[in-house]
Design an enzyme around this catalytic site. Structure first.
Site, short mmCIF file in Angstrom:
data_model
loop_
_atom_site.label_atom_id
_atom_site.label_comp_id
_atom_site.label_asym_id
_atom_site.label_seq_id
_atom_site.Cartn_x
_atom_site.Cartn_y
_atom_site.Cartn_z
N SER A 146 16.39 4.06 47.49
CA SER A 146 16.64 2.69 47.02
C SER A 146 15.94 2.49 45.69
O SER A 146 14.88 3.09 45.44
CB SER A 146 16.07 1.68 48.02
OG SER A 146 16.11 0.38 47.47
N TYR A 160 9.14 -1.32 53.10
CA TYR A 160 10.44 -0.64 52.95
C TYR A 160 10.48 0.13 51.64
O TYR A 160 10.90 1.29 51.59
CB TYR A 160 11.54 -1.71 53.01
CG TYR A 160 12.90 -1.27 52.54
CD1 TYR A 160 13.77 -0.58 53.38
CD2 TYR A 160 13.35 -1.58 51.25
CE1 TYR A 160 15.03 -0.20 52.96
CE2 TYR A 160 14.61 -1.20 50.81
CZ TYR A 160 15.45 -0.50 51.68
OH TYR A 160 16.70 -0.13 51.24
P1 NAP Z 1 23.37 -1.58 57.05
O1 NAP Z 1 24.69 -2.17 56.71
O2 NAP Z 1 22.30 -2.44 57.62
O3 NAP Z 1 23.62 -0.30 58.00
C1 NAP Z 1 22.53 0.41 58.49
C2 NAP Z 1 23.03 1.61 59.26
O4 NAP Z 1 21.90 2.36 59.73
C3 NAP Z 1 23.84 1.24 60.49
O5 NAP Z 1 24.89 2.17 60.61
C4 NAP Z 1 22.84 1.41 61.63
O6 NAP Z 1 23.43 1.76 62.87
C5 NAP Z 1 22.04 2.57 61.12
N1 NAP Z 1 20.72 2.69 61.73
C6 NAP Z 1 19.71 1.79 61.75
N2 NAP Z 1 18.65 2.28 62.42
C7 NAP Z 1 19.00 3.52 62.85
C8 NAP Z 1 18.35 4.52 63.62
N3 NAP Z 1 17.10 4.35 64.06
N4 NAP Z 1 19.03 5.66 63.88
C9 NAP Z 1 20.30 5.84 63.42
N5 NAP Z 1 20.96 4.93 62.70
C10 NAP Z 1 20.32 3.78 62.41
O7 NAP Z 1 22.70 -0.90 55.76
P2 NAP Z 1 23.25 -0.46 54.32
O8 NAP Z 1 22.97 -1.55 53.38
O9 NAP Z 1 24.59 0.16 54.41
O10 NAP Z 1 22.15 0.67 54.02
C11 NAP Z 1 22.37 2.05 54.15
C12 NAP Z 1 21.25 2.76 53.41
O11 NAP Z 1 21.27 2.33 52.05
C13 NAP Z 1 19.85 2.44 53.94
O12 NAP Z 1 19.05 3.60 53.92
C14 NAP Z 1 19.32 1.44 52.94
O13 NAP Z 1 17.92 1.46 52.85
C15 NAP Z 1 19.98 1.92 51.68
N6 NAP Z 1 20.05 0.88 50.64
C16 NAP Z 1 20.84 -0.22 50.79
C17 NAP Z 1 20.85 -1.16 49.77
C18 NAP Z 1 21.68 -2.41 49.82
O14 NAP Z 1 21.62 -3.21 48.87
N7 NAP Z 1 22.47 -2.64 50.86
C19 NAP Z 1 20.05 -0.99 48.64
C20 NAP Z 1 19.27 0.15 48.54
C21 NAP Z 1 19.28 1.08 49.55
P3 NAP Z 1 24.04 0.61 63.90
O15 NAP Z 1 25.24 0.04 63.19
O16 NAP Z 1 24.40 1.35 65.12
O17 NAP Z 1 22.98 -0.40 64.05
#
Ligand code: NAP
Length: 251
Positions: A146, A160
């Site tokens: 991130s 985080y």
């Molecule tokens: P999201 O929509 O909240 O999705 C999170 C995903 O992670 C879901 O598929 C969830 O599974 C899974 N998950 C959570 N805990 C887990 C565990 N213990 N074991 C296995 N799977 C797990 O998040 P997102 O925004 O797409 O983020 C994806 C990645 O991008 C993350 O690493 C996040 O830090 C990074 N990121 C996101 C942003 C942003 O702006 N959105 C920015 C920077 C980085 P379930 O659906 O089954 O709960």
């Protein structure tokens, strides 16, 4: 598509960036293992979309923070879809926005268990299978870090951000460790992407609040992150390892 497709494991592939990555990887010819934690229905929905378009996919539940779950995930994925050729360490969590003075040990443990221990365990299982040192065919790993690792997430979730800093260091160290063994390890650093994650921080509208402050003056879509991830996995990125792609609208 039939047998012989390279297989990619996408952790947290049920929603957001992970689901977009799974869909794009399938279109590029990968058999896709969609790992999820709790949201089976969403994961099966992504599988159904991929198979309806002629691709190959399987949804598998695992908590990436659990060593036995991660071992079972890799075993079951290979049983169902063939040898693992690629890993996207995408599963990640954050909690309610707060200041460092209000973070307790239990919260820190939860964040680090999923974001850091989870990434390490999945890298370990991938390297054991992909490294030419262990008789594997090589492969590629992309860590979803991130921009928070550079920006710090002050007043929101420094815990985080720090977990993503650890992921960056994992990317650098592991990339050098396995560069001579056929494995490339790279990372993307997204920020301000429209997904459900911001609701977990207590502010579903966070991207819209902040977008005007970004050089590009807009938030990003999960598909824009997926493109960079799938490029880093591909042979087009054959000389890239230990590198980071910033996907944060210029921030
Ligand atoms: P999201 O929509 O909240 O999705 C999170 C995903 O992670 C879901 O598929 C969830 O599974 C899974 N998950 C959570 N805990 C887990 C565990 N213990 N074991 C296995 N799977 C797990 O998040 P997102 O925004 O797409 O983020 C994806 C990645 O991008 C993350 O690493 C996040 O830090 C990074 N990121 C996101 C942003 C942003 O702006 N959105 C920015 C920077 C980085 P379930 O659906 O089954 O709960």
């Amino acid at each position: 598509m039939g047998a012989g497709q390279p297989m990619v494991i996408v952790t947290g592939g049920s929603r957001g960036i992970g689901a977009a990555t799974a869909r794009l990887a399938a279109r590029r010819g990968y058999a896709v293992c969609i790992n999820y934690y709790r949201n089976r229905e969403a994961a099966e929905g992504v599988v159904a979309e991929i198979t309806a378009n002629g691709g190959q996919a399987r949804a598998l539940a695992a908590d990436v923070a659990s060593e036995t779950d991660v071992q079972a995930l890799f075993e079951q994925a290979e049983e169902a879809l063939g040898p693992v050729a690629a890993l996207v360490n995408n599963a990640g969590v954050l909690e309610q926005q707060c200041r460092v003075e209000n973070i307790d040990a239990a919260r820190l443990t939860r964040i680090l268990a999923t974001n850091v221990t989870g990434a390490f365990l999945c890298c370990r299982e991938a390297v054991r299978r992909m490294s030419t040192r262990h008789g594997g065919q090589g492969g590629a790993i992309v860590n979803v870090s991130s921009a928070a690792s550079r920006l710090g997430a002050a007043g929101e979730y420094v815990d985080y951000a720090a977990s993503k800093g650890a992921m960056d260091t994992l990317t650098i160290g592991l990339s050098r460790e396995v560069a001579g063994e056929g494995i490339r390890v790279n990372a993307v650093r997204p920020a301000f992407i429209y997904t459900d994650m911001h609701a977990d921080g207590g502010e579903p509208g966070r991207v819209d609040r902040l977008k005007a402050s970004l050089p590009m003056q807009r938030g990003g879509q999960p598909e824009e992150v997926a493109s960079a991830i799938v490029w880093l996995l591909s042979d087009e990125a054959s000389y890239a390892t230990g590198s980071f792609i910033e996907l944060a609208g210029g921030r």
